[in-house]
Enzyme design. Structure first.
Site, PDB file in Angstrom:
ATOM      1  N   GLU A   1       2.742  -8.604   1.999  1.00  0.00           N
ATOM      2  CA  GLU A   1       4.077  -9.139   1.766  1.00  0.00           C
ATOM      3  C   GLU A   1       4.981  -8.737   2.934  1.00  0.00           C
ATOM      4  O   GLU A   1       4.847  -7.644   3.500  1.00  0.00           O
ATOM      5  CB  GLU A   1       4.655  -8.618   0.461  1.00  0.00           C
ATOM      6  CG  GLU A   1       4.942  -7.125   0.435  1.00  0.00           C
ATOM      7  CD  GLU A   1       5.700  -6.681  -0.795  1.00  0.00           C
ATOM      8  OE1 GLU A   1       6.689  -7.347  -1.168  1.00  0.00           O
ATOM      9  OE2 GLU A   1       5.297  -5.661  -1.369  1.00  0.00           O
TER      10      GLU A   1
ATOM     11  N   ASP B   1      -1.277   9.936   7.124  1.00  0.00           N
ATOM     12  CA  ASP B   1      -0.814   9.755   8.509  1.00  0.00           C
ATOM     13  C   ASP B   1       0.698   9.621   8.496  1.00  0.00           C
ATOM     14  O   ASP B   1       1.274   8.665   9.028  1.00  0.00           O
ATOM     15  CB  ASP B   1      -1.475   8.513   9.113  1.00  0.00           C
ATOM     16  CG  ASP B   1      -1.346   8.451  10.639  1.00  0.00           C
ATOM     17  OD1 ASP B   1      -0.908   9.453  11.236  1.00  0.00           O
ATOM     18  OD2 ASP B   1      -1.675   7.407  11.219  1.00  0.00           O
TER      19      ASP B   1
END
Length: 283
Positions: free
Chosen positions: A88, A191
């Site tokens: 999206e 991360d």
């Protein structure tokens, strides 16, 4: 050429023809695009023609895992193929006044959710480096073998570390139980630096580009400090929800050794000095 596979996916799924393709900023490894079709369908495409065949599929699994916690938002994935990830499109905004508090509280709540074991449902990647996630009941063994030693051995094979360097990392890995307190497994982003947090149009944080797995919560906090740190409001909000054991700040460089080794493998010798500094600090 870079978007050819995505064009085929759009066509085959009756999603229209691309009328706008705009390269978005960010990304050291992949290219990111805003795509709009003549049927008013909008997507964010992450593209890498040379990606490992399962890289985007594994990232989709990471995004879904974060999304399913109901704590911090992550983009909904529509399609994962060998060369691209279609998500999206989330329009960008500027941080709300309580942005850092939202991020800290949301991450703390995510870390507090029970996880079944260390590892993950599948292996994935940190950048383009494989990140093994086998099931493990011991956090010390998991971080030693699947994080520190995996990266160190990869770097040695590539000529980036000496046998003496690897021996030092092996010795440090063996000392983890005396340096790190017992911690349960938590879903971690994997991360978590500022470049992997998107700000939506409401000024709220959205987690992107994860290397998610069930690991130690403190490893996520460590990554927030690797490239300068987050605002103090983030840490206050996080600790109010998920307090960490005393001495957590002193442990952060140890956890970040994993990411420094990964950057050594991804980007070369410029990270070697930081690796050596961490090893020296924990001798």
């Amino acid at each position: 050429m870079q978007l050819a596979a995505a064009h085929l996916w759009l066509r085959d799924n009756d999603l229209g023809t691309v009328v706008q393709a705009t390269r978005l900023g960010g990304g050291d490894i992949c290219a990111t695009w805003y795509i709009e079709t003549d049927l008013q369908q909008r997507f964010c495409l992450k593209v890498l023609e040379t990606a490992p065949a399962d890289m985007f599929h594994s990232e989709a699994a990471s995004l879904e895992a974060i999304h399913n916690t109901g704590t911090l938002p992550a983009p909904v994935v529509f399609e994962a193929q060998a060369q691209f990830l279609a998500m999206e499109y989330i329009a960008a905004g500027t941080p709300a006044g309580d942005y850092w508090q939202q991020l800290g509280r949301g991450l703390g709540l995510m870390h507090r959710q029970p996880a079944p074991h260390f590892g993950f449902g599948s292996d994935n990647y940190c950048g383009t480096t494989p990140q093994p996630n086998p099931r493990c009941d011991c956090g010390f063994d998991f971080f030693a073998e699947q994080r520190l030693l995996y990266q160190a051995r990869l770097a040695q094979r590539r000529g980036l570390l000496s046998s003496g360097d690897c021996q030092g990392i092996e010795q440090l890995a063996a000392r983890l139980p005396e340096l790190v307190p017992e911690q349960p497994p938590s879903l971690v982003h994997g991360d978590l630096w500022s470049g992997n947090i998107h700000i939506n149009s409401a000024g709220a944080p959205v987690l992107i580009d994860p290397a998610a797995h069930w690991g130690w919560a403190e490893t996520d906090i460590a990554m927030t400090r690797l490239f300068g740190g987050f605002a103090e409001d983030f840490y206050r909000a996080y600790l109010a929800v998920n307090p960490l054991a005393p001495g957590w700040e002193q442990r952060l460089p140890l956890y970040n050794l994993y990411h420094l080794l990964n950057h050594l493998n991804l980007f070369g010798r410029s990270y070697y000095g930081q690796v050596r500094s961490v090893l020296a600090a924990f001798q």
